[in-house]
Write an enzyme that holds these catalytic residues in place. Structure first.
Site: not given
Ligand SMILES: N[C@@H](CCC[C@H](N)C(=O)O)C(=O)O
Length: 289
Positions: A11, A87, A226-227
């Site tokens: 990511n 994130c 996505c964490g």
């Molecule tokens: N796209 C998500 C925010 C990013 C999340 C991220 N990639 C992670 O690692 O948690 C949103 O719009 O909530």
């Protein structure tokens, strides 16, 4: 303008140090920077500044819960230029960046996010690789909802990890059948249930403490990890088995992370990689802002 490039389980992020919060991170500036042909290419942007400086510059309208003005703040933007609250992979990369650049000398410290303060532990790091745990805070199950993605309908659980998720366990999925799904088109969502949209995770059921997951991120599209999504997936996988707490190893397209959930909250442990640093031509960005 200086930048670094990093990723957490693939990511990937452009990191922008901006100590005086002078950058105008317009939606178009962020989306062109994240574009993989026109720009540097990334799933999102991590601006690095102190929380108080961002507040004084008007980037933050208030100090999020538990965040002190002197804390470093991860000002996160999705690849389409929208702002998200949190994130999980980004926080690991952010903490790694702070240690490598000697902006932080401790191994345990707080990173501010719009979802609140996130305590991090940097277990080990060098210039390129780190192993980081993030205290992800509360994980709130909001009830059932469903989605259509990859030509199928999935029931899942709405989960708030600081940002919104719909995590769907499909007991019939295997790692291979999950891998074969076509995630190119965005999922449908119940707009009343998710007034601000959501990230959607599809996952296998818990097997020997592990699940496999794919994710379609709000504001980005399919990403390789996505964490916050892995935390939502772990909570959904435990709930599917009638459990509220436990440890789950979550496999994503870009690697594997460990999530632990107890009655206090969740932690996320995984890698961070910093692979490049350089300079962006200010004239190029200004013309596209
Ligand atoms: N796209 C998500 C925010 C990013 C999340 C991220 N990639 C992670 O690692 O948690 C949103 O719009 O909530």
């Amino acid at each position: 303008m200086e930048f670094a490039k990093g990723h957490g389980t693939e990511n990937d992020f452009v990191v922008l140090p901006d100590p005086a919060a002078e950058l105008e991170l317009t939606r178009s500036a962020v989306s062109v920077l994240c574009d993989r042909r026109q720009g540097l290419g990334a799933d999102g942007i991590l601006r690095v500044a102190r929380a108080g400086v961002l507040r004084d510059a008007g980037v933050l309208d208030r100090m999020p819960s538990g965040v002190e003005p002197e804390d470093w703040f991860m000002d996160y933007r999705n690849g389409d230029g929208t702002i998200a609250e949190m994130c999980g992979n980004g926080v690991r990369v952010f903490a790694h960046y702070l240690r490598v650049h000697d902006l932080e000398q401790r191994d345990q410290f707080v990173v501010g996010s719009r979802a609140g303060a996130r305590a991090v532990t940097v277990h080990s790091f060098d210039d390129t690789d780190a192993d980081v745990t993030v205290a992800m805070g509360d994980v709130t199950l909001m009830g059932s909802s469903s989605t259509t993605i990859a030509g199928g309908s999935y029931d899942g659980v709405g989960i708030d990890v600081g940002n919104p998720h719909l995590a769907c366990v499909d007991g019939a999925l295997t790692r291979a059948s999950l891998g074969a799904l076509d995630f190119s088109a965005p999922p449908t969502l119940d707009a009343e249930f998710f007034p601000h949209g959501a990230n959607v995770e599809i996952l296998t059921r818990l097997d020997d403490g592990a699940v496999e997951m794919r994710v379609f991120e709000r504001g980005v599209g399919e990403t390789r990890s996505c964490g916050t999504g892995t935390v939502a997936a772990a909570a959904a996988a435990l709930s599917y088995e009638g459990l509220e707490t436990g440890e789950v190893s979550v496999g994503v397209l870009g690697g594997r992370v460990r999530v632990a959930i107890d009655h206090v909250g969740a932690t996320l442990r995984g890698p961070s990689v910093l692979l490049a640093r350089g300079e962006i031509d200010d004239r190029w960005l200004k013309a596209r802002s």
